[in-house]
Design a protein around this motif. Sequence first.
Motif, mmCIF file in Angstrom:
data_model
loop_
_atom_site.group_PDB
_atom_site.id
_atom_site.type_symbol
_atom_site.label_atom_id
_atom_site.label_comp_id
_atom_site.label_asym_id
_atom_site.label_seq_id
_atom_site.Cartn_x
_atom_site.Cartn_y
_atom_site.Cartn_z
ATOM 1 N N LEU A 357 0.725 -1.344 -0.059
ATOM 2 C CA LEU A 357 0.068 -0.270 0.088
ATOM 3 C C LEU A 357 0.887 1.484 -0.306
ATOM 4 O O LEU A 357 0.437 2.196 0.076
ATOM 5 N N HIS A 358 2.232 0.903 -0.282
ATOM 6 C CA HIS A 358 2.968 1.701 -0.058
ATOM 7 C C HIS A 358 2.655 3.514 -0.933
ATOM 8 O O HIS A 358 3.046 2.966 -2.511
ATOM 9 N N ASP A 359 2.597 4.410 0.038
ATOM 10 C CA ASP A 359 1.955 5.749 -0.942
ATOM 11 C C ASP A 359 3.096 6.725 -1.048
ATOM 12 O O ASP A 359 2.157 7.705 -0.863
ATOM 13 N N GLY A 360 3.932 6.730 0.044
ATOM 14 C CA GLY A 360 4.528 8.212 -0.016
ATOM 15 C C GLY A 360 3.854 8.586 1.607
ATOM 16 O O GLY A 360 4.837 10.197 1.852
ATOM 17 N N SER A 361 3.646 8.169 1.782
ATOM 18 C CA SER A 361 3.081 9.004 3.366
ATOM 19 C C SER A 361 2.553 7.468 4.218
ATOM 20 O O SER A 361 2.847 6.935 4.840
#
Length: 389
Positions: A357-361
Amino acid sequence: MPIRLLLILGALSAFGPLAIDFYLPSFPALAQAFSTDVEHVQQSLAVYFIGLAFGQLIYGPLADRYGRRGPLLFGVTLFVLSSLACALAPSLDALIAARLAQALGGCAGMVVSRAVVRDLCEPRDAAKVFSQLMLVMGVAPILAPLAGGLLLQLFGWQSIFYSLTLFSALVGLALYRWLPETLPAGAERLPLRGSLGRYLGLFRDREFLTFALTGGLSISAMFAYVAGSPFVFIELYGVPAEHYGWLFGVNAAGFILSAQVNAWLMRFRGPGFWLRRLSALFLFCALLLLLFAAWRAPLWLLMLPLFLAMGCLGCILPNAAACAMARQGGQAGSASALMGSLQFAVAALASALVGVLHDGSALPMALVIAGCALLAALLAWYSGQVEAR
């Protein structure tokens, strides 16, 4: 329980978590050393969880058949050798393979230490001992990232695994000299050929399975935090790698403190009572974390629900373990193994999901923690219905 035995059991139980926490600050350095990115380095963490999940299924029947000492000595030896192999790994693939072997060695202490506590203690006393073990184990999450960051800065990432090699060798020596066989001499030595049947029987035990999964989902939330925090703290919020351990240690301190409070709470009510109430509090903290992550709150504000959530886990995990093991005296090794395997199988999925799920947040980490907390709270509530029947 004698303090020396408690320290040995705590050190053995800490093998698995220590081998995780110690190298977390090195993720960016490992990515650079092996010409890859942090997301691929996280595979070494997910593989470690998989090894912990499936390796425990092997040690449980061995501990019920041959006693506690033999499987422990074998597992510690494997951990020593594989830690050395991690330090010498020439590539990321080699490191991942060595991490798998390291997990297969480290899970011996996690399985058999719970069986030893069950051999020696009644359920309420077991909850107290598990809480005391959390104190010993909790030193690892505080000191390991700090020491790992310092070693990384001074000597490089290999020094982290050399240190694990030395530590595990010293624990193995202490085990050999001072840990007696705790499986009673007259106890039935369960044959290995019945292992599958015992595991199937435990799967049909609704009470055991409910408590085991409650603990499993709770520890999955912890390892979602473990998997996501290097990116969140170091890359997203710009915390220097050598200072990462201080933030990690604050949450670990909350975990330790609440575990000792839990031992005190056992004077008033049993572990099942507190498990249900603290699971509800854990869910509230996790939802608050999710809200702050979605809001992209500053780091100090994000740390508040994280600290409270990790504090709840210091109470939930020993109580879930004590409840799950309460009626499993004749097959304590197998019950401990299945409980640990279920916990780390779910933890492996949770940690991998953080990467997917990595999205930079910080949202993926918070979302997985909140999902695990919701399911754990539902199961904890359901456990009260099962016990009442």
